[in-house]
Design an enzyme around this catalytic site. Structure first.
Site, PDB file in Angstrom:
ATOM      1  CE  LYS A  76      -3.601   2.442   2.621  1.00  8.50           C
ATOM      2  NZ  LYS A  76      -4.714   1.639   4.081  1.00  8.50           N
ATOM      3  CB  SER A 151      -7.709   4.217   3.251  1.00  7.14           C
ATOM      4  OG  SER A 151      -7.401   3.318   3.591  1.00  7.14           O
ATOM      5  CB  SER A 175      -8.797   1.568   6.285  1.00  5.03           C
ATOM      6  OG  SER A 175      -9.291   2.693   6.056  1.00  5.03           O
TER       7      SER A 175
END
Length: 483
Positions: A76, A151, A175
């Site tokens: 990420k 997210s 997330s």
């Protein structure tokens, strides 16, 4: 697409049926073929192939290899990567090249795992749909008009699409778990402090957790065991021996008491999501687990408390991005005040600006006691609810999200509706507990449903074992979206 497990890929590498270079090339090719998903902000083919060649050379030299050696994956874009741009999904950091690696990056590199790039995400991890990214929305592989969740939406999409077998993620209010549920994969959020936050760009420091998204609980355990453990560079890192959760998988569920939280099936939870969740719990019951109805009385306050505490911490953490010390700098400012305002207006997207303003207001003189202090008191009540429940049950269960993946743009104009997508996940972060989202079948719309399991602090092994036992008798986690 590839749904091969980490163990299967490692076995192929060990006997020479494939090489690390071949696996990296295949992942890069799949990523290129599925650019429409927008799951990556950056692909790093040269670095990935160089790392893969090193792994192959070490294996050929007879060196002892870690189970992750040569396995392709993705980070990420919230984890600092030395010499490689780390944007956090924001224009504010579009040119930021960190001089060091995050702890998670260090440990996976040490194991020989091969990063192929950085995945898309909501800006500064603020979002539930991945639509807040400065680099465009990521797309759910299960439907081109659907969000992958946020997210960590890019990481979830990349795993679900078979581009990589696992990806790193972060979880501040759901997330990791919510994107895992929306994309039909497994997502582990560890206990707060089990994985170092060193080099992980901060959103809300008392809530942020690093974790992993993969197809199965077994794969999550393999990765978690590598990234967990004490780190003196993070003051919140817990100094206790790291468990070998992968070795604990396969324990029978007989006698395991699972609390089915009434509040997690409340208003807003779609009927077919609830039905699929109950069906998954019955699978665990058939393996010997006992289902117990429980209540978490303060759960309905979790969203309100979270959206005071998290923005308050964000307003403090993001104050450093002022155009002077860090981040984007406006070229049109004529005064220091204008430099601050222009740099932030140009660098931050609307959702980040909204949360900074909310957080600054909650911390301001005259409002601190009414909002922030009261939210912290509610946080204590929520944690106490979990402590009380775990006095009589071993795990707590419910749907990960109240709905399946919603449509792109469906909630983007309604902040409260977007925040409500996290109704079943934020309390876990407020209490600092570990939780996992496991595929629980498919709703009437053909989209994946996630079952959330929550454990007491530091009981990741129990959590992963229950998820593994569910996946041992079901194949929901092996289902692939249409190419």
């Amino acid at each position: 697409m590839s749904t091969a497990s980490i163990a299967a890929l490692a076995a192929d590498l060990a006997v020479g049926r494939t090489s690390a270079v071949q696996l990296a090339e295949q992942s890069l090719q799949r990523a290129d073929a599925q650019r429409a998903l927008n799951s990556f902000i950056r692909l790093d083919a040269d670095a990935a192939l160089a790392a893969a060649r090193t792994v192959d050379a070490d294996r050929a030299a007879g060196r002892e290899m870690h189970p992750l050696a040569g396995i392709p994956f993705a980070h990420k874009d919230i984890f600092c990567t030395k010499g490689i741009t780390t944007t956090c999904g924001s224009r504010m950091l579009q040119h930021f090249v960190p001089p060091y690696d995050a702890l998670v990056v260090e440990r996976l590199a040490r194991a020989g795992a091969v990063s192929i790039g950085k995945t898309n995400m909501d800006e500064f991890a603020m979002g539930s749909s991945n639509e807040n990214s400065a680099y465009g929305a990521a797309i759910n592989p299960w439907g081109s008009a659907r969000v992958p969740g946020g997210s960590s939406g890019g990481s979830a999409a990349a795993v679900a699409a078979g581009i990589v077998p696992f990806a790193t993620g972060t979880d501040t209010g759901g997330s990791i778990r919510q994107p895992a549920a929306f994309c039909g994969i497994t997502g582990l959020k560890p206990t707060y402090g089990r994985v170092s936050r060193y080099g992980m760009i901060a959103y809300a420091s008392s809530l942020d957790c690093a974790g992993v998204l993969a197809r199965s609980a077994t794969d999550c355990a393999t990765v978690f065991d590598q990234i967990t453990g004490f780190d003196p560079r993070d003051s919140t890192s817990v100094d206790r021996p790291a468990d070998r959760t992968a070795d604990a998988l396969g324990q029978p569920l007989a006698g395991l008491r699972i609390g089915v939280a009434r509040e997690y099936f409340g208003g807003g939870v779609h009927d077919d999501v609830a039905a699929r969740t109950h069906a998954a719990l019955r699978e665990l019951e058939m393996q010997g687990a006992q289902l117990v109805d429980i209540t978490l009385p303060s759960a309905h306050h979790a969203i309100a408390a979270y959206y005071v505490i998290a923005p308050a911490e964000a307003s403090s953490n993001l104050a450093r991005y002022d155009g002077v010390r860090y981040g984007h700098r406006s070229m049109d400012a004529r005064s220091l005040d204008e430099l601050y305002s222009r740099s932030r207006a140009e660098g931050f997207g609307s959702e980040v600006q909204r949360r900074i303003l909310v957080g600054t207001y909650a911390l301001s003189a005259g409002y601190y006691d009414a909002y922030y202090l009261r939210a912290q008191k509610v946080r204590r009540l929520i944690a106490n609810d979990f402590l009380g429940a775990f006095g009589s049950v071993d795990l707590i269960a419910g749907p990960t999200a109240p709905t399946t993946a919603f449509r792109l743009g469906e909630k983007s104009g309604d902040a409260l509706a977007m925040y409500a997508a996290d109704v079943n996940t934020v309390a876990v972060n407020l209490a600092g507990l570990p939780a996992i989202s496991v595929p629980a079948g498919f709703a009437a719309d053909g989209l994946p449903v996630g079952l959330q399991l929550i454990a007491p602090a530091f009981a990741e092994a129990r959590l992963l074992n229950a998820a593994h036992q569910l996946q041992r008798v079901t194949d929901w986690h092996l289902q692939e979206p249409a190419a």
